[in-house]
Scaffold this motif. Structure first.
Motif, PDB file in Angstrom:
ATOM      1  N   GLU A 135      33.728  39.299  70.591  1.00  0.00           N
ATOM      2  CA  GLU A 135      34.934  38.731  69.990  1.00  0.00           C
ATOM      3  C   GLU A 135      35.443  39.607  68.848  1.00  0.00           C
ATOM      4  OE1 GLU A 135      34.601  34.653  68.871  1.00  0.00           O
ATOM      5  OE2 GLU A 135      34.279  33.985  70.920  1.00  0.00           O
ATOM      6  N   ALA A 136      36.727  39.420  68.510  1.00  0.00           N
ATOM      7  CA  ALA A 136      37.302  40.151  67.379  1.00  0.00           C
ATOM      8  C   ALA A 136      36.649  39.681  66.081  1.00  0.00           C
ATOM      9  CB  ALA A 136      38.809  39.905  67.328  1.00  0.00           C
ATOM     10  N   ARG A 137      36.713  40.549  65.087  1.00  0.00           N
ATOM     11  CA  ARG A 137      36.240  40.152  63.752  1.00  0.00           C
ATOM     12  C   ARG A 137      37.313  39.326  63.060  1.00  0.00           C
ATOM     13  NH1 ARG A 137      32.312  42.568  61.175  1.00  0.00           N
ATOM     14  NH2 ARG A 137      30.956  43.867  62.442  1.00  0.00           N
ATOM     15  N   SER A 138      36.899  38.413  62.196  1.00  0.00           N
ATOM     16  CA  SER A 138      37.885  37.653  61.428  1.00  0.00           C
ATOM     17  C   SER A 138      37.495  37.618  59.964  1.00  0.00           C
ATOM     18  CB  SER A 138      38.027  36.231  61.964  1.00  0.00           C
ATOM     19  OG  SER A 138      38.826  36.243  63.129  1.00  0.00           O
ATOM     20  N   PHE A 139      38.520  37.754  59.146  1.00  0.00           N
ATOM     21  CA  PHE A 139      38.360  37.855  57.704  1.00  0.00           C
ATOM     22  C   PHE A 139      39.284  36.818  57.078  1.00  0.00           C
ATOM     23  CE2 PHE A 139      39.767  39.352  53.631  1.00  0.00           C
ATOM     24  CZ  PHE A 139      38.613  39.818  53.052  1.00  0.00           C
ATOM     25  N   ARG A 140      38.778  36.070  56.102  1.00  0.00           N
ATOM     26  CA  ARG A 140      39.637  35.051  55.510  1.00  0.00           C
ATOM     27  C   ARG A 140      39.722  35.152  53.982  1.00  0.00           C
ATOM     28  NH1 ARG A 140      38.794  32.350  60.351  1.00  0.00           N
ATOM     29  NH2 ARG A 140      36.599  32.078  59.955  1.00  0.00           N
ATOM     30  N   MET A 141      40.924  34.834  53.498  1.00  0.00           N
ATOM     31  CA  MET A 141      41.195  34.823  52.056  1.00  0.00           C
ATOM     32  C   MET A 141      41.560  33.389  51.702  1.00  0.00           C
ATOM     33  SD  MET A 141      43.751  38.105  52.274  1.00  0.00           S
ATOM     34  CE  MET A 141      43.763  38.910  53.892  1.00  0.00           C
ATOM     35  N   TRP A 142      40.844  32.808  50.739  1.00  0.00           N
ATOM     36  CA  TRP A 142      41.034  31.404  50.348  1.00  0.00           C
ATOM     37  C   TRP A 142      41.676  31.408  48.983  1.00  0.00           C
ATOM     38  CZ3 TRP A 142      39.509  28.173  54.275  1.00  0.00           C
ATOM     39  CH2 TRP A 142      38.648  28.720  55.238  1.00  0.00           C
ATOM     40  N   VAL A 143      42.982  31.523  48.952  1.00  0.00           N
ATOM     41  CA  VAL A 143      43.694  31.799  47.712  1.00  0.00           C
ATOM     42  C   VAL A 143      44.126  30.484  47.055  1.00  0.00           C
ATOM     43  CG1 VAL A 143      45.553  33.141  46.696  1.00  0.00           C
ATOM     44  CG2 VAL A 143      44.584  33.840  48.909  1.00  0.00           C
ATOM     45  N   PRO A 144      43.689  30.241  45.816  1.00  0.00           N
ATOM     46  CA  PRO A 144      44.068  28.983  45.169  1.00  0.00           C
ATOM     47  C   PRO A 144      45.567  28.946  44.869  1.00  0.00           C
ATOM     48  CG  PRO A 144      42.223  30.041  44.021  1.00  0.00           C
ATOM     49  CD  PRO A 144      42.797  31.059  44.965  1.00  0.00           C
ATOM     50  N   SER A 145      46.281  28.002  45.471  1.00  0.00           N
ATOM     51  CA  SER A 145      47.680  27.794  45.100  1.00  0.00           C
ATOM     52  C   SER A 145      47.704  27.088  43.750  1.00  0.00           C
ATOM     53  CB  SER A 145      48.388  26.924  46.139  1.00  0.00           C
ATOM     54  OG  SER A 145      48.282  27.504  47.414  1.00  0.00           O
ATOM     55  N   ASP A 146      46.895  26.057  43.653  1.00  0.00           N
ATOM     56  CA  ASP A 146      46.656  25.373  42.380  1.00  0.00           C
ATOM     57  C   ASP A 146      45.302  24.682  42.516  1.00  0.00           C
ATOM     58  OD1 ASP A 146      47.125  23.025  43.855  1.00  0.00           O
ATOM     59  OD2 ASP A 146      49.237  22.962  43.272  1.00  0.00           O
ATOM     60  N   ASP A 147      44.986  23.736  41.639  1.00  0.00           N
ATOM     61  CA  ASP A 147      43.641  23.146  41.666  1.00  0.00           C
ATOM     62  C   ASP A 147      43.354  22.373  42.954  1.00  0.00           C
ATOM     63  OD1 ASP A 147      43.348  24.175  39.161  1.00  0.00           O
ATOM     64  OD2 ASP A 147      43.477  22.256  38.107  1.00  0.00           O
ATOM     65  N   THR A 148      44.378  21.881  43.610  1.00  0.00           N
ATOM     66  CA  THR A 148      44.145  21.000  44.762  1.00  0.00           C
ATOM     67  C   THR A 148      44.822  21.483  46.051  1.00  0.00           C
ATOM     68  OG1 THR A 148      46.003  19.630  44.033  1.00  0.00           O
ATOM     69  CG2 THR A 148      43.807  18.932  43.349  1.00  0.00           C
ATOM     70  N   HIS A 149      45.246  22.730  46.072  1.00  0.00           N
ATOM     71  CA  HIS A 149      45.844  23.295  47.291  1.00  0.00           C
ATOM     72  C   HIS A 149      45.400  24.745  47.455  1.00  0.00           C
ATOM     73  CE1 HIS A 149      48.531  19.953  46.248  1.00  0.00           C
ATOM     74  NE2 HIS A 149      48.632  19.801  47.562  1.00  0.00           N
ATOM     75  N   THR A 150      45.189  25.122  48.710  1.00  0.00           N
ATOM     76  CA  THR A 150      44.707  26.463  49.005  1.00  0.00           C
ATOM     77  C   THR A 150      45.572  27.092  50.094  1.00  0.00           C
ATOM     78  OG1 THR A 150      42.463  25.743  48.462  1.00  0.00           O
ATOM     79  CG2 THR A 150      42.661  27.792  49.710  1.00  0.00           C
ATOM     80  N   SER A 151      45.944  28.337  49.865  1.00  0.00           N
ATOM     81  CA  SER A 151      46.681  29.115  50.864  1.00  0.00           C
ATOM     82  C   SER A 151      45.670  30.022  51.560  1.00  0.00           C
ATOM     83  CB  SER A 151      47.766  29.943  50.170  1.00  0.00           C
ATOM     84  OG  SER A 151      48.185  31.012  50.981  1.00  0.00           O
TER      85      SER A 151
END
Ligand code: FES
Ligand code: FE2
Length: 419
Positions: A255-271
């Motif tokens: 399978e392809a490799r996958s990389f994730r970025m968990w960027v805080p939009s604010d304290d209770t939301h994540t992009s």
């Protein structure tokens, strides 16, 4: 379990908070370049570390990531006219370039020099690997963006998407590095009864209490989980966690490799930005079609939004009949399964109430590393990885070995993780 103080320190990311200050030492992934593809495109609202911002591309192709609110009377520049090398507020016509300079102030007399005194907050930006990055920290501390493997690959070898999750970033990352849940949440009810039970899936089902080995690094940590196979071998998966919120899970063979970025939009939301890639070849149309449908690494979103189709408001489309007969969760799609678990823990997990076991080894270590770095910064010690992008040139790995040693005792395994 964490004290209330440490839970607050871990999860609060706004201006002036300890974790917010740590994160502001690092370049932040903002959005995909294709979301602001054309010069003079429609501006896009983004929230980063609790700050309301807009991203736009000017007439000459330069990218601006600026305060959403006009410095005149705070109206939103989202409604602005992106034209002639700047964003113009439609309330009274004040105009700003990508660096935040006020270049026109038509509501003031022509001989006024007021416009030279007004500035819009604007952050330095870069475009790398199809992602727009911004630096929100003190200018004198600005380092270089991380050098991830996928940034240097041609577009045909990767696919990226972005979606939102309605909870704090830290629990999203904890859900990602907690390798133990794979044997449950993502499993099938009858492990032998499906061609979906790929090689690694069979190992996950066969040994549900893996042995952990976590190794700290300059950029974060390698978290290894070892499972015994039915023929007496040792299947090791080495996942990567990088400061301050990046993860790469070990790929399943083929399978392809996958990389994730968990960027805080604010304290209770994540992009969340996910990049799937093949270092040695193109990703296929079939793979991309599956990712778009939210079957594995990416989330399917409601068209025109960043909201997953399976979300909290519809209980992630859980199918109880499927849960009885086919899959452990009854929820379709790995991303939706993960989102159901981390969002249902609340907007910010109350870590004073939890009970951690040995399977939470990596979760505990990640908290310790982040809290340690935030406290160190408060004491004047800068995070090493923030100014050393080259440290990030490492990848995840999985392998089978016949002896009962820890993965880091094998030079060939360690070498396989360097890009
Ligand atoms: S509020 Fe933007 S120009 Fe007046
Ligand atoms: Fe998961």
């Amino acid at each position: 379990m964490l004290s209330r103080e440490d839970n607050d320190l871990l999860t609060r990311v706004g201006p002036g908070t300890g974790m917010g200050q740590l994160m502001r030492r690092f370049w932040m992934p903002v959005l995909l370049s294709r979301e602001i593809a054309e010069p003079d495109c429609t501006p896009v609202r983004v929230r980063l570390l609790g700050e309301p911002l807009i991203a736009f591309r000017d007439t000459e192709g330069r990218v601006g990531v600026v305060d959403e609110h006009c410095p005149h009377r705070q109206s939103s520049l989202f409604f602005g006219r992106n034209e002639d090398c700047g964003i113009r507020c439609v309330y009274h016509g004040w105009k700003f370039d990508v660096d935040g300079n006020c270049t026109d102030m038509p509501s003031e007399p022509p001989d006024s020099n007021f416009k030279s005194k007004v500035k819009l907050t604007a952050y330095p930006t870069r475009e790398l690997g199809g992602v727009v990055w911004a630096y929100m920290g003190p200018p004198e501390k600005m380092g270089e963006p991380p050098h991830f493997e996928w940034m240097h690959l041609p577009a045909e070898q990767q696919y990226a998407s972005r979606w939102n999750q309605d909870c704090n970033y830290a629990q999203c990352v904890e859900g990602e590095i907690d390798s133990a849940h794979v044997s449950f949440l993502h499993s099938l009810v009858n492990k032998r009864d499906s061609n979906k039970a790929a090689l690694a899936g069979a190992y996950f089902a066969g040994d549900r209490a893996p042995k952990w080995k976590v190794v700290d690094t300059d950029y974060g940590m390698v978290l290894g989980a070892r499972r015994l196979t039915e023929d007496g071998q040792f299947y090791w998966r080495m996942n990567q966690w990088y400061f301050p919120f990046y993860t790469m899970i070990a790929p399943v063979p083929g399978e392809a490799r996958s990389f994730r970025m968990w960027v805080p939009s604010d304290d209770t939301h994540t992009s969340i930005i996910c990049v799937s890639y093949r270092p040695d070849g193109n990703v296929s149309e079939r793979e991309i079609a599956g990712w778009r449908r939210g079957l594995s690494q990416h989330a399917a979103v409601i068209p025109g939004t960043l909201t997953p189709v399976a979300n909290r408001s519809n209980n992630y489309l859980i199918d109880r009949e499927m849960q009885r007969t086919e899959t452990y969760s009854g929820i379709i799609g790995v991303r939706a399964q993960d989102a159901a678990m981390v969002e249902s823990a609340g907007p910010i997990v109350d870590r004073t109430r939890e009970h951690l076991g040995t399977s939470d080894t990596a979760v505990i270590r990640m908290r310790r590393l982040l809290l340690g770095a935030a406290k160190a910064l408060q004491n004047g010690q800068e995070p090493v990885a923030a100014t050393n992008g080259g440290l990030y040139a490492v990848r995840s790995h999985s392998t089978m070995i016949s002896e009962d040693g820890d993965f880091d005792a094998y030079p060939e395994i360690m070498a396989a993780m360097r890009v």
